[in-house]
Scaffold this motif. Structure first.
Motif, mmCIF file in Angstrom:
data_model
loop_
_atom_site.group_PDB
_atom_site.id
_atom_site.type_symbol
_atom_site.label_atom_id
_atom_site.label_comp_id
_atom_site.label_asym_id
_atom_site.label_seq_id
_atom_site.Cartn_x
_atom_site.Cartn_y
_atom_site.Cartn_z
ATOM 1 N N ALA A 1 12.661 -29.430 -22.530
ATOM 2 C CA ALA A 1 12.122 -29.694 -23.860
ATOM 3 C C ALA A 1 12.499 -31.107 -24.275
ATOM 4 C CB ALA A 1 12.661 -28.680 -24.866
ATOM 5 N N LEU B 1 7.338 -32.630 -30.249
ATOM 6 C CA LEU B 1 8.040 -31.735 -29.330
ATOM 7 C C LEU B 1 7.156 -31.459 -28.119
ATOM 8 C CD1 LEU B 1 10.307 -29.677 -28.572
ATOM 9 C CD2 LEU B 1 9.068 -27.996 -29.977
ATOM 10 N N LEU C 1 12.385 -33.445 -27.654
ATOM 11 C CA LEU C 1 12.171 -33.558 -29.090
ATOM 12 C C LEU C 1 12.514 -34.984 -29.507
ATOM 13 C CD1 LEU C 1 11.542 -32.006 -31.754
ATOM 14 C CD2 LEU C 1 14.009 -31.600 -31.958
ATOM 15 N N PHE D 1 12.052 -35.222 -35.449
ATOM 16 C CA PHE D 1 12.144 -34.002 -36.242
ATOM 17 C C PHE D 1 12.770 -34.379 -37.585
ATOM 18 C CE2 PHE D 1 13.153 -29.451 -36.993
ATOM 19 C CZ PHE D 1 11.930 -28.919 -36.617
ATOM 20 N N TYR E 1 7.216 -34.267 -36.681
ATOM 21 C CA TYR E 1 7.798 -33.734 -35.444
ATOM 22 C C TYR E 1 7.031 -34.224 -34.227
ATOM 23 C CZ TYR E 1 3.825 -30.681 -36.258
ATOM 24 O OH TYR E 1 2.562 -30.218 -36.503
ATOM 25 N N VAL F 1 17.143 -27.160 -29.193
ATOM 26 C CA VAL F 1 16.572 -28.392 -28.658
ATOM 27 C C VAL F 1 17.320 -29.600 -29.204
ATOM 28 C CG1 VAL F 1 14.464 -29.698 -28.287
ATOM 29 C CG2 VAL F 1 14.343 -27.224 -28.650
#
Length: 230
Positions: free
Chosen positions: A77, A95, A79, A82, A93, A205
């Motif tokens: 993942a 992701l 990210l 955020f 965001y 995450v």
């Protein structure tokens, strides 16, 4: 002398004739009720036999096919953004996930007629993406790459805002990704009806920079097994 005065009494007297006995239907009704009970017993035996045959059919099918659940794992993942601004309650965001989908069955193929991935934070859905349908053969692994990017209005109460701020400091966010599926199984040339299972992935995450490196806060994303529920 008595016989002369009563000439009609010239022999033995037997009294009035006895009427024939009336027909009784009691035994007939009893035979009818016994017959009805026998019919009910036959139906019960037939039902039990059908249930046994059905059970044996299911058991034989399971022994031959050995159906197993499809397995979802989020292996990585990324990210890179955020952020939540209290001024406008907008969550921004970015992701990206790598998800392996494994069909462990030897004889069953799987048609994924619809795959919808939904991302949640604090039980609030902030993004939805629809992935391309596909067919997955026996003992096959497919990689899905859902990408969630953009912004969404997300209202936090005071408790949720405190939790977000705490995770903002730690740099690791509790994000839930669900997959809503419409699938069919294939055995030989036969295909089943559509099922609508749900797949739930609870993720931790870490926030990384736009080039994929970790920010100052430590953390490595752990590969996560998802729950597959019919």
């Amino acid at each position: 002398m008595a016989d002369a005065n009563q000439p009609h009494l010239n022999g033995a007297y037997y009294g009035p004739s006895i009427p024939p006995p009336q027909k009784s239907y009691h035994h007939g009704r009893s035979r009818g009720s016994i017959g009805g009970g026998g019919c009910g017993s036959c139906l019960l035996k037939l039902l039990i036999a059908l249930l046994i045959i059905l059970g044996l059919t299911v058991l034989i099918f399971w022994l031959v096919v050995r159906p197993q659940k499809v397995k979802f794992h989020v292996t990585s993942a990324s990210l890179t953004r955020f952020e939540h601004a209290t001024s406008d309650n907008i969550l921004r965001y970015n992701l990206a996930l790598n998800v392996t989908v494994r069909n462990p069955n030897k004889r069953l193929g799987v048609y994924y007629d619809r795959i919808e991935a939904r991302a949640y934070y604090e039980d609030k859905r902030f993004s939805t993406v629809t992935l391309i349908p596909f067919y997955q053969g026996h003992k096959n692994t497919t990689i899905l790459r859902p990408l969630f990017g953009g912004q969404q209005l997300v209202m936090f109460n005071s408790k949720e805002l405190r939790e977000f701020n705490a995770e903002n400091i730690s740099g690791i966010y509790s994000i839930e990704v669900d997959f809503r599926l419409r699938i069919r199984f294939k055995l030989g040339k036969a295909k089943t009806r559509r099922f609508k299972p749900k797949v739930k992935c609870d993720l931790k995450v870490p926030l990384s920079s736009s080039n994929g490196t970790m920010n100052s806060s430590p953390g490595v994303f752990p590969a996560t097994k998802c729950d597959f529920d019919f």
